[in-house]
Design an enzyme around this catalytic site. Structure first.
Site, PDB file in Angstrom:
ATOM      1  N   TRP A 152      -4.407  -1.776   1.680  1.00 39.29           N
ATOM      2  CA  TRP A 152      -5.346  -2.745   2.229  1.00 39.29           C
ATOM      3  C   TRP A 152      -6.194  -3.483   1.208  1.00 39.29           C
ATOM      4  O   TRP A 152      -6.971  -4.357   1.570  1.00 39.29           O
ATOM      5  CB  TRP A 152      -6.286  -2.013   3.208  1.00 39.29           C
ATOM      6  CG  TRP A 152      -6.777  -0.709   2.646  1.00 39.29           C
ATOM      7  CD1 TRP A 152      -6.246   0.531   2.890  1.00 39.29           C
ATOM      8  CD2 TRP A 152      -7.839  -0.502   1.710  1.00 39.29           C
ATOM      9  NE1 TRP A 152      -6.910   1.483   2.161  1.00 39.29           N
ATOM     10  CE2 TRP A 152      -7.893   0.877   1.432  1.00 39.29           C
ATOM     11  CE3 TRP A 152      -8.752  -1.352   1.074  1.00 39.29           C
ATOM     12  CZ2 TRP A 152      -8.821   1.424   0.551  1.00 39.29           C
ATOM     13  CZ3 TRP A 152      -9.676  -0.817   0.194  1.00 39.29           C
ATOM     14  CH2 TRP A 152      -9.697   0.566  -0.053  1.00 39.29           C
ATOM     15  N   ASN A 153      -6.116  -3.154  -0.084  1.00 36.67           N
ATOM     16  CA  ASN A 153      -7.082  -3.787  -1.007  1.00 36.67           C
ATOM     17  C   ASN A 153      -6.707  -5.226  -1.366  1.00 36.67           C
ATOM     18  O   ASN A 153      -7.559  -6.073  -1.537  1.00 36.67           O
ATOM     19  CB  ASN A 153      -7.314  -2.924  -2.257  1.00 36.67           C
ATOM     20  CG  ASN A 153      -6.064  -2.718  -3.074  1.00 36.67           C
ATOM     21  OD1 ASN A 153      -4.946  -2.864  -2.570  1.00 36.67           O
ATOM     22  ND2 ASN A 153      -6.230  -2.362  -4.317  1.00 36.67           N
ATOM     23  N   LYS A 176       5.579  -3.406   6.591  1.00 37.18           N
ATOM     24  CA  LYS A 176       4.463  -2.778   7.321  1.00 37.18           C
ATOM     25  C   LYS A 176       3.179  -2.874   6.505  1.00 37.18           C
ATOM     26  O   LYS A 176       3.002  -2.187   5.500  1.00 37.18           O
ATOM     27  CB  LYS A 176       4.746  -1.302   7.628  1.00 37.18           C
ATOM     28  CG  LYS A 176       3.701  -0.785   8.638  1.00 37.18           C
ATOM     29  CD  LYS A 176       3.464   0.692   8.570  1.00 37.18           C
ATOM     30  CE  LYS A 176       2.275   1.154   7.783  1.00 37.18           C
ATOM     31  NZ  LYS A 176       0.955   0.676   8.169  1.00 37.18           N
ATOM     32  N   PRO A 177       2.252  -3.734   6.952  1.00 34.94           N
ATOM     33  CA  PRO A 177       0.955  -3.800   6.258  1.00 34.94           C
ATOM     34  C   PRO A 177       0.076  -2.619   6.660  1.00 34.94           C
ATOM     35  O   PRO A 177       0.402  -1.891   7.611  1.00 34.94           O
ATOM     36  CB  PRO A 177       0.362  -5.111   6.780  1.00 34.94           C
ATOM     37  CG  PRO A 177       1.007  -5.325   8.121  1.00 34.94           C
ATOM     38  CD  PRO A 177       2.360  -4.645   8.087  1.00 34.94           C
ATOM     39  N   GLY A 229       0.345   2.211  -2.532  1.00 39.82           N
ATOM     40  CA  GLY A 229      -0.707   2.968  -1.845  1.00 39.82           C
ATOM     41  C   GLY A 229      -1.084   4.186  -2.657  1.00 39.82           C
ATOM     42  O   GLY A 229      -0.888   4.227  -3.875  1.00 39.82           O
ATOM     43  N   GLU A 251       4.178   2.110  -6.310  1.00 41.48           N
ATOM     44  CA  GLU A 251       3.001   1.680  -7.088  1.00 41.48           C
ATOM     45  C   GLU A 251       1.820   2.457  -6.528  1.00 41.48           C
ATOM     46  O   GLU A 251       1.374   2.202  -5.408  1.00 41.48           O
ATOM     47  CB  GLU A 251       2.776   0.172  -6.931  1.00 41.48           C
ATOM     48  CG  GLU A 251       3.826  -0.677  -7.610  1.00 41.48           C
ATOM     49  CD  GLU A 251       3.830  -0.552  -9.124  1.00 41.48           C
ATOM     50  OE1 GLU A 251       2.819  -0.110  -9.704  1.00 41.48           O
ATOM     51  OE2 GLU A 251       4.867  -0.866  -9.719  1.00 41.48           O
ATOM     52  N   LEU A 252       1.314   3.425  -7.305  1.00 43.59           N
ATOM     53  CA  LEU A 252       0.359   4.386  -6.743  1.00 43.59           C
ATOM     54  C   LEU A 252      -1.011   4.295  -7.410  1.00 43.59           C
ATOM     55  O   LEU A 252      -1.316   3.327  -8.098  1.00 43.59           O
ATOM     56  CB  LEU A 252       0.955   5.790  -6.871  1.00 43.59           C
ATOM     57  CG  LEU A 252       2.366   5.945  -6.302  1.00 43.59           C
ATOM     58  CD1 LEU A 252       2.917   7.333  -6.565  1.00 43.59           C
ATOM     59  CD2 LEU A 252       2.411   5.616  -4.817  1.00 43.59           C
ATOM     60  N   CYS A 285      -6.394  -0.997  -7.907  1.00 44.68           N
ATOM     61  CA  CYS A 285      -5.653   0.121  -8.506  1.00 44.68           C
ATOM     62  C   CYS A 285      -5.931   0.181  -9.994  1.00 44.68           C
ATOM     63  O   CYS A 285      -5.893   1.241 -10.603  1.00 44.68           O
ATOM     64  CB  CYS A 285      -4.170  -0.027  -8.240  1.00 44.68           C
ATOM     65  SG  CYS A 285      -3.528  -1.619  -8.748  1.00 44.68           S
ATOM     66  N   GLU A 463       7.096  -3.086 -10.774  1.00 42.35           N
ATOM     67  CA  GLU A 463       6.879  -4.234  -9.908  1.00 42.35           C
ATOM     68  C   GLU A 463       6.554  -5.428 -10.818  1.00 42.35           C
ATOM     69  O   GLU A 463       6.086  -5.256 -11.932  1.00 42.35           O
ATOM     70  CB  GLU A 463       5.721  -3.948  -8.953  1.00 42.35           C
ATOM     71  CG  GLU A 463       5.683  -4.907  -7.785  1.00 42.35           C
ATOM     72  CD  GLU A 463       5.170  -4.251  -6.507  1.00 42.35           C
ATOM     73  OE1 GLU A 463       4.014  -3.818  -6.512  1.00 42.35           O
ATOM     74  OE2 GLU A 463       5.927  -4.183  -5.522  1.00 42.35           O
TER      75      GLU A 463
HETATM   76  P1  NDP Z   1      -2.341   4.913   1.788  1.00 46.06           P
HETATM   77  O1  NDP Z   1      -1.395   5.548   0.845  1.00 46.06           O
HETATM   78  O2  NDP Z   1      -3.100   5.767   2.722  1.00 46.06           O
HETATM   79  O3  NDP Z   1      -1.603   3.793   2.663  1.00 46.06           O
HETATM   80  C1  NDP Z   1      -0.775   2.801   2.126  1.00 46.06           C
HETATM   81  C2  NDP Z   1       0.205   2.350   3.202  1.00 46.06           C
HETATM   82  O4  NDP Z   1       1.045   3.432   3.578  1.00 46.06           O
HETATM   83  C3  NDP Z   1      -0.472   1.899   4.480  1.00 46.06           C
HETATM   84  O5  NDP Z   1       0.300   0.880   5.081  1.00 46.06           O
HETATM   85  C4  NDP Z   1      -0.427   3.170   5.305  1.00 46.06           C
HETATM   86  O6  NDP Z   1      -0.580   2.913   6.661  1.00 46.06           O
HETATM   87  C5  NDP Z   1       0.942   3.686   4.967  1.00 46.06           C
HETATM   88  N1  NDP Z   1       1.141   5.111   5.186  1.00 46.06           N
HETATM   89  C6  NDP Z   1       0.224   6.108   5.185  1.00 46.06           C
HETATM   90  N2  NDP Z   1       0.829   7.303   5.419  1.00 46.06           N
HETATM   91  C7  NDP Z   1       2.150   7.046   5.562  1.00 46.06           C
HETATM   92  C8  NDP Z   1       3.295   7.859   5.801  1.00 46.06           C
HETATM   93  N3  NDP Z   1       3.202   9.178   5.960  1.00 46.06           N
HETATM   94  N4  NDP Z   1       4.499   7.262   5.884  1.00 46.06           N
HETATM   95  C9  NDP Z   1       4.626   5.932   5.712  1.00 46.06           C
HETATM   96  N5  NDP Z   1       3.573   5.104   5.494  1.00 46.06           N
HETATM   97  C10 NDP Z   1       2.351   5.654   5.400  1.00 46.06           C
HETATM   98  O7  NDP Z   1      -3.308   3.969   0.997  1.00 46.06           O
HETATM   99  P2  NDP Z   1      -4.657   4.303   0.268  1.00 46.06           P
HETATM  100  O8  NDP Z   1      -5.822   4.060   1.125  1.00 46.06           O
HETATM  101  O9  NDP Z   1      -4.545   5.598  -0.435  1.00 46.06           O
HETATM  102  O10 NDP Z   1      -4.564   3.072  -0.785  1.00 46.06           O
HETATM  103  C11 NDP Z   1      -5.316   3.004  -1.865  1.00 46.06           C
HETATM  104  C12 NDP Z   1      -4.485   3.477  -3.055  1.00 46.06           C
HETATM  105  O11 NDP Z   1      -3.517   2.485  -3.382  1.00 46.06           O
HETATM  106  C13 NDP Z   1      -5.321   3.694  -4.280  1.00 46.06           C
HETATM  107  O12 NDP Z   1      -4.985   4.942  -4.846  1.00 46.06           O
HETATM  108  C14 NDP Z   1      -4.877   2.576  -5.206  1.00 46.06           C
HETATM  109  O13 NDP Z   1      -4.993   2.910  -6.568  1.00 46.06           O
HETATM  110  C15 NDP Z   1      -3.449   2.370  -4.775  1.00 46.06           C
HETATM  111  N6  NDP Z   1      -2.987   1.060  -5.172  1.00 46.06           N
HETATM  112  C16 NDP Z   1      -2.029   0.977  -6.156  1.00 46.06           C
HETATM  113  C17 NDP Z   1      -1.617  -0.250  -6.632  1.00 46.06           C
HETATM  114  C18 NDP Z   1      -0.582  -0.335  -7.701  1.00 46.06           C
HETATM  115  O14 NDP Z   1      -0.036  -1.423  -7.895  1.00 46.06           O
HETATM  116  N7  NDP Z   1      -0.290   0.727  -8.413  1.00 46.06           N
HETATM  117  C19 NDP Z   1      -2.177  -1.499  -6.094  1.00 46.06           C
HETATM  118  C20 NDP Z   1      -3.150  -1.290  -5.059  1.00 46.06           C
HETATM  119  C21 NDP Z   1      -3.548  -0.050  -4.633  1.00 46.06           C
HETATM  120  P3  NDP Z   1      -2.065   2.905   7.306  1.00 46.06           P
HETATM  121  O15 NDP Z   1      -2.944   2.058   6.480  1.00 46.06           O
HETATM  122  O16 NDP Z   1      -1.814   2.304   8.598  1.00 46.06           O
HETATM  123  O17 NDP Z   1      -2.500   4.322   7.303  1.00 46.06           O
END
Ligand code: NDP
Length: 485
Positions: A152-153, A176-177, A229, A251-252, A285, A463
């Site tokens: 979501w960021n 899926k957003p 995420g 990308e975590l 991130c 990416e």
């Molecule tokens: P999440 O990992 O909770 O969620 C990301 C996406 O995955 C959302 O669409 C979420 O849905 C979905 N999701 C959650 N659980 C599952 C599952 N079990 N199976 C499939 N999909 C799922 O996001 P965070 O809130 O943790 O995001 C922030 C993180 O993202 C930070 O750690 C940040 O550093 C990282 N990030 C990394 C980037 C990069 O390029 N490396 C860039 C931006 C952020 P829903 O929202 O509906 O729960």
């Protein structure tokens, strides 16, 4: 304004959900009001979307790359033509100031333009063989249906970084957003369909991660998962992918250090530290999560940094004049920031500025937090875990070796920032730092032209850049024996 209802694109159909009870209410983090609804796609809709993408795959992947490129260019134009609306929607659902939302929209359009240009440059190889009559070709072909799941960021930017290379490569996609910020992304996918993208090539499903996201990633018809995420969700997706041996790009989370050497140009390092610690309320991130400063410049750097942070304005992203920083995107994000700052105080760290929610005014109604600079303290939570908020701890080090060792000590390896005037230090330190990106005297990052890879627990695969396209292509060797009788 009555909150609107977003719709999904599944094959040739537009699906507006199963009534309000099934929908997701999207909240404006600046005032906690509902700004729209998005359908919560169940297992059947996810299956419909994957089947539509599978049906579309044969034709889409067989088209000449130039034809796919032309569609990408049309999508880029559509984004630019709706830039104002998309930016406003982003600010309403995510919170960032309007001008930053506009930059995100423009970065999304740029991604489609970039991969339109790259689509026609997927070259193969001919490989010399050890026989006069054997010929060997290496070609690259798309994986098939890709599940693009984002956080979501940067809702639109992150999704564009997946959709554009996947479509350019010839994959079809189900996107899926995040449930927190689905509206601008669903608009974009509807716009792509209305602009003539063939039905089934790009489909959308909104809903929770635990249900919609899990069905999608686990669907046997999905060949590739591309995810941005958190690290723990990434790990779950990797386990799910292992079942069917799916290709995965992750990308975590990051925990990016900034190293300020004694010879660093402080007139650059200070404003850059401010920019990368507090932009998007620290919800990046590659946000600066820990700053290691060499002792001779530590006091000057820290005082200037804290003073600049204290001057930043905080408020709703649509306010006029525009604030420097909007709200955090969710109550959970605000809770984590408060927990990290409380831990720092308890550990004896000094909070030089911020350290609280705004006391009054328009910023007190939403998930706002003041830009915060922390100095000192041992074993702080914020030095180990991603705060993902507007908080920056400064740690004094005796030399660069200590800074590099501390920077490498965590399991994250996304981006490291290094400030020095010494060319030799730049090279030797950059080579020793265990990060996918080392940015010297600059806080740029996440630019479509350059590869962006997370090392260690920050990701898998790449990416952006040319390499970002290769993630959606698999290798095929065609061997031809031409010496037949
Ligand atoms: P999440 O990992 O909770 O969620 C990301 C996406 O995955 C959302 O669409 C979420 O849905 C979905 N999701 C959650 N659980 C599952 C599952 N079990 N199976 C499939 N999909 C799922 O996001 P965070 O809130 O943790 O995001 C922030 C993180 O993202 C930070 O750690 C940040 O550093 C990282 N990030 C990394 C980037 C990069 O390029 N490396 C860039 C931006 C952020 P829903 O929202 O509906 O729960």
């Amino acid at each position: 304004m009555t909150p609107g209802r977003a719709s999904l694109v599944i094959g040739a159909a537009t699906v507006s959900g199963g009534g309000q009870a099934d929908d997701i209410a999207v909240i404006n983090p600046a005032d906690q009001q509902i700004v729209g609804y998005a359908p919560a796609a169940g297992e059947q809709l996810v299956d419909d979307a994957v089947q539509a993408a599978r049906r579309a795959y044969g034709d889409w992947s067989a088209r000449p790359a130039a034809e796919r490129a032309a569609h990408l260019s049309v999508i880029a134009r559509w984004i630019r033509s709706r830039a104002g609306e998309l930016a406003r929607t982003l600010t309403l659902e995510q919170g960032k100031p309007l001008s930053e939302a506009a930059s995100e929209v423009s970065a999304a359009a740029a991604a489609f333009d970039y991969y339109a240009a790259e689509a026609v440059r997927v070259y193969g190889q001919t490989v010399p063989t050890d026989s006069r009559t054997l010929r060997s070709l290496v070609i690259h072909q798309p994986y098939g249906v890709t599940a693009a799941i984002t956080t979501w960021n940067y809702p639109l930017g992150l999704m564009a970084w997946k959709l554009a290379p996947a479509l350019a490569a010839g994959c079809t996609v189900v996107a899926k957003p995040s449930e927190l910020t689905p509206l601008a992304t669903l608009d974009l996918i509807r716009g792509a369909a209305e602009s003539g993208l063939p039905p089934g090539v790009l489909n959308s499903v909104s809903g929770t991660g635990a249900a919609t996201g899990r069905y999608l990633a686990g669907h046997p018809g999905v060949a590739k998962i591309s995810f941005t995420g958190g690290t723990s969700t990434g790990r779950q997706l990797l386990e799910l992918a292992a079942r069917d041996i799916k290709s995965v790009t992750l990308e975590l989370g990051g925990h990016s250090p900034m190293i300020v050497a004694a010879d660093a140009p402080l007139s650059l390092a200070v404003p850059d530290a401010v920019k990368r610690s507090f932009r998007n309320a620290g919800q990046l991130c590659n946000s600066v999560n820990r700053i290691f400063v060499e002792r001779p410049v530590a006091q000057e750097f820290t005082e200037k940094f804290a003073a600049a942070a204290a001057r930043l304005t905080v408020g709703p992203g649509l306010a006029d004049p525009e604030p420097d920083i909007g709200p955090l995107t969710s109550a959970a994000a605000l809770d984590r920031v408060e927990r990290h700052v409380a831990d720092a105080r308890q550990a004896g760290a000094e909070v030089l500025t911020g350290g609280a929610r705004p006391p009054d005014g328009p910023a007190s109604a939403g998930y706002f937090y003041l830009p915060t600079v922390v100095r000192g303290g041992d074993g702080l939570l914020m030095l180990r875990e991603e705060t993902f908020g507007p908080v920056a701890p400064v740690v004094v080090v005796d030399d660069l070796d200590e800074a590099i060792t501390a920077a490498n000590a965590l399991d994250f390896g996304l981006v490291c920032y290094l400030y020095t005037r010494d060319l030799r230090t730049s090279f030797t330190a950059a080579e020793r730092l265990e990060f996918g990106t080392v940015s010297v005297n600059s806080v740029g990052g996440g630019d479509v032209h350059y590869p962006y890879a997370g090392w260690k627990r920050s990701g898998l695969g790449v990416e952006l850049g040319r390499q970002g396209l290769e993630e959606y292509l698999r290798v095929k060797n065609i061997r031809m024996e031409i010496g037949y009788p």
